[in-house]
Each structure stands twice: as structure tokens, then as C-alpha cells.
Design a protein around this motif. Structure first.
Motif, mmCIF file in Angstrom:
data_model
loop_
_atom_site.group_PDB
_atom_site.id
_atom_site.type_symbol
_atom_site.label_atom_id
_atom_site.label_comp_id
_atom_site.label_asym_id
_atom_site.label_seq_id
_atom_site.Cartn_x
_atom_site.Cartn_y
_atom_site.Cartn_z
ATOM 1 N N LEU A 22 0.935 -1.239 -0.047
ATOM 2 C CA LEU A 22 0.200 0.169 0.096
ATOM 3 C C LEU A 22 0.928 1.178 -0.075
ATOM 4 N N GLU A 23 0.438 2.255 -0.750
ATOM 5 C CA GLU A 23 1.207 3.603 -0.679
ATOM 6 C C GLU A 23 0.333 4.278 0.329
ATOM 7 N N ALA A 26 -3.416 5.299 -0.005
ATOM 8 C CA ALA A 26 -4.171 4.255 -0.459
ATOM 9 C C ALA A 26 -5.113 3.775 0.777
ATOM 10 N N ASP A 31 -6.407 7.755 -3.567
ATOM 11 C CA ASP A 31 -5.756 7.152 -4.669
ATOM 12 C C ASP A 31 -4.712 8.117 -5.102
ATOM 13 N N GLU A 32 -3.485 7.416 -5.198
ATOM 14 C CA GLU A 32 -2.293 8.253 -5.833
ATOM 15 C C GLU A 32 -2.152 7.948 -7.198
ATOM 16 N N GLU A 40 -7.022 5.357 -13.369
ATOM 17 C CA GLU A 40 -8.012 6.079 -12.210
ATOM 18 C C GLU A 40 -9.352 6.275 -12.598
ATOM 19 N N GLN A 118 -4.061 -0.512 -4.265
ATOM 20 C CA GLN A 118 -4.821 0.662 -3.748
ATOM 21 C C GLN A 118 -6.189 0.315 -3.146
#
Length: 272
Positions: A22-23, A26, A31-32, A40, A118
Motif C-alpha cells: 500500500l502507498e 491508499a 488514490d495516488e 484512475e 490501492q
């Protein structure tokens, strides 16, 4: 991979450390940017339709199934379509190997090398609605819904998705997929560069009182070929290895079954 209680074993996959999945944004539902920005837009589009968990008027409240989940001879759910997965928790033995998996409550996911993930989180409830898993320039979004014990709801969901595509000015078609009928859609979307098209392939796997939806996006969805290669094949194997823990509570068919953050990821979120 894991041992099957009624089926033979799957091949093993390489595992990615959970801490790399995970970022930061997220886990908070933010969401990145992806390398392919169109992904996206595709996630937002498919969250807007598909299985409509909010349209209770189209659901038969009397269809809430309070049975024990055991199908009888009158079922029209073809379990042979899941011969190689996705699996119900009752069909596998997760203790048969030492693979580290991610337990999101309703779904147990098996990571692969260089996998990125994410989570789509409802900000009002904090519930995890779906997981977006990325491999290169391709991605698959997985979400779980309640389903009848003895009848398939796939055709109804496909009809709804086709109608939504037409209403949005797009196109759709139903094809033979790896889990039965799959719907492929091409829907116009507005981007910073102008009008583009959101292309997706949606798979449905129905098990004991659950329906797992997988929306394939990006390069893997644009090939037009039935056979997947490269990242598309990797995401297909990921989808097949999903294990579902639906629970015993009665639910209205079509209702979203939320996921839960694994304890280690929930701790990371609190520290962030």
C-alpha cells in the motif's frame, strides 16, 4: 499453492512483502497517481455502475437468503466454472502451505512480485469497498457482493452494465470468458487531453451466496483477445487465487460485502 479440500493444489507464486503493498494515500482511501492515468478514470467509471448495491428497488427483499448456503440439485450456479478458482473458504486449506497472504476479512488475497495495491474506502463509514491491484500498465479491481444460494445473478448484472454503457454513450458486448459470460465495455470519458475511452473486461465468479467481480483495465483489457499474456495473465492468476469468506449473515443479493484492513495495515494507517 494452498491445499484444496475438494480440489488439487495450485502452483506456487512469489510473494511480495505486505509492507510494500500500500502507498500512504491508499489506506486512507486517497488514490495516488498511477503510471497510466487512464486507470484512475476507469476505476471511477466502474465504481459508478456494475452491481448496484444502492438500488434497493431492483432487489427483491424476499430474496434475502437465510439458508445454510448448501446448494441442492436445483441450483443453476455452475460451480465447475470455478474449478481453478476463485475459491470459497470451505474449499481450501490455507494451512497447507507457508505462503503469506493478506486477510481483508471477506477476501483473502495472495500478493505477487512487484504488485501494487490501492484500496477504495468509503470515507463516511471507513469500510473498504474494493481493492485495485496493479501490474505494469494493467490493473484489476476486485469487489464482493451477496448473491442467492441457488440461482445465478450474473446475467442480470451484465444487463445492467450494458444498459449503463449505452446510457453513457458507449458500447458493450458479451463474450465467453474464463468464468462464463464476461462483458467488455468501451465508454467515453473526459480527460485533460480531451475525450478518451475507458475500456474494461469484467469477470464474475459466483460461489455459495457470493458474487466476486473483477474489472480488468489498462493494456490487458484492450487486446481484444480471449487469451491473456504478460501482466494480464498475472492478474488473471491473482483473481483465480482469491479466497472468499462471506460469513453466515443473511444479506440482500446485490449488496456490497465490505472488506476489512488487516491488523498490520490498520496499524500503519494509524501511525501515518
Amino acid at each position: 499453492m494452498f491445499g484444496r479440500k475438494k480440489k488439487q493444489k495450485l502452483a506456487e507464486e512469489d510473494i511480495l512483502d505486505e509492507n510494500e503493498l500500500l502507498e500512504d494515500g491508499a489506506a486512507n482511501g486517497e488514490d495516488e497517481d498511477l503510471e497510466d492515468e487512464d486507470l484512475e478514470d476507469e476505476v471511477e467509471q466502474d465504481d459508478a455502475d456494475g452491481v448496484d448495491e444502492d438500488d434497493d428497488e431492483e432487489l427483491d427483499e424476499d430474496a434475502v437468503d437465510e439458508q445454510d448456503g448448501e446448494d441442492d440439485d436445483d441450483t443453476d450456479v455452475d460451480h465447475d466454472l470455478r474449478e481453478d478458482g476463485p475459491f470459497d473458504i470451505t474449499e481450501v486449506d490455507l494451512e497447507a502451505d507457508e505462503i503469506e497472504r493478506l486477510d481483508f476479512g471477506a477476501l483473502i488475497l495472495t500478493p505477487f512480485d512487484d504488485m501494487q495495491m490501492q484500496l477504495q474506502v468509503d470515507q463516511s463509514t471507513g469500510q473498504v469497498q474494493s481493492a485495485l491491484v496493479m501490474a505494469g500498465q494493467s490493473a484489476i479491481e476486485v469487489a464482493l457482493f451477496a448473491a442467492p444460494a441457488r440461482t445465478s445473478m450474473v446475467s442480470d448484472v451484465i444487463d445492467e452494465m450494458a444498459a449503463a454503457a449505452t446510457e453513457a454513450g458507449g458500447e458493450s458486448g458479451v463474450h465467453d470468458g474464463p468464468f462464463g459470460p464476461e462483458i467488455r465495455r468501451m465508454i467515453p470519458v473526459q480527460t485533460e487531453e480531451g475525450e478518451a475511452y475507458h475500456v474494461s473486461r469484467t469477470w464474475f465468479a459466483q460461489g455459495p451466496r457470493w458474487l466476486l467481480r473483477g474489472v480488468l483495465m489498462g493494456e490487458a483489457a484492450q487486446t481484444g483477445e480471449a487469451e491473456l499474456e504478460g501482466d494480464g495473465e498475472l492478474l488473471f492468476e491473482f483473481f483465480c487465487n482469491v479466497v472468499v469468506k462471506r460469513g453466515d449473515e443473511p444479506m440482500v443479493p446485490g449488496d456490497l460485502i465490505p472488506m476489512e484492513l488487516p491488523p498490520e495495515l490498520a496499524a500503519q494507517q494509524q501511525e501515518a
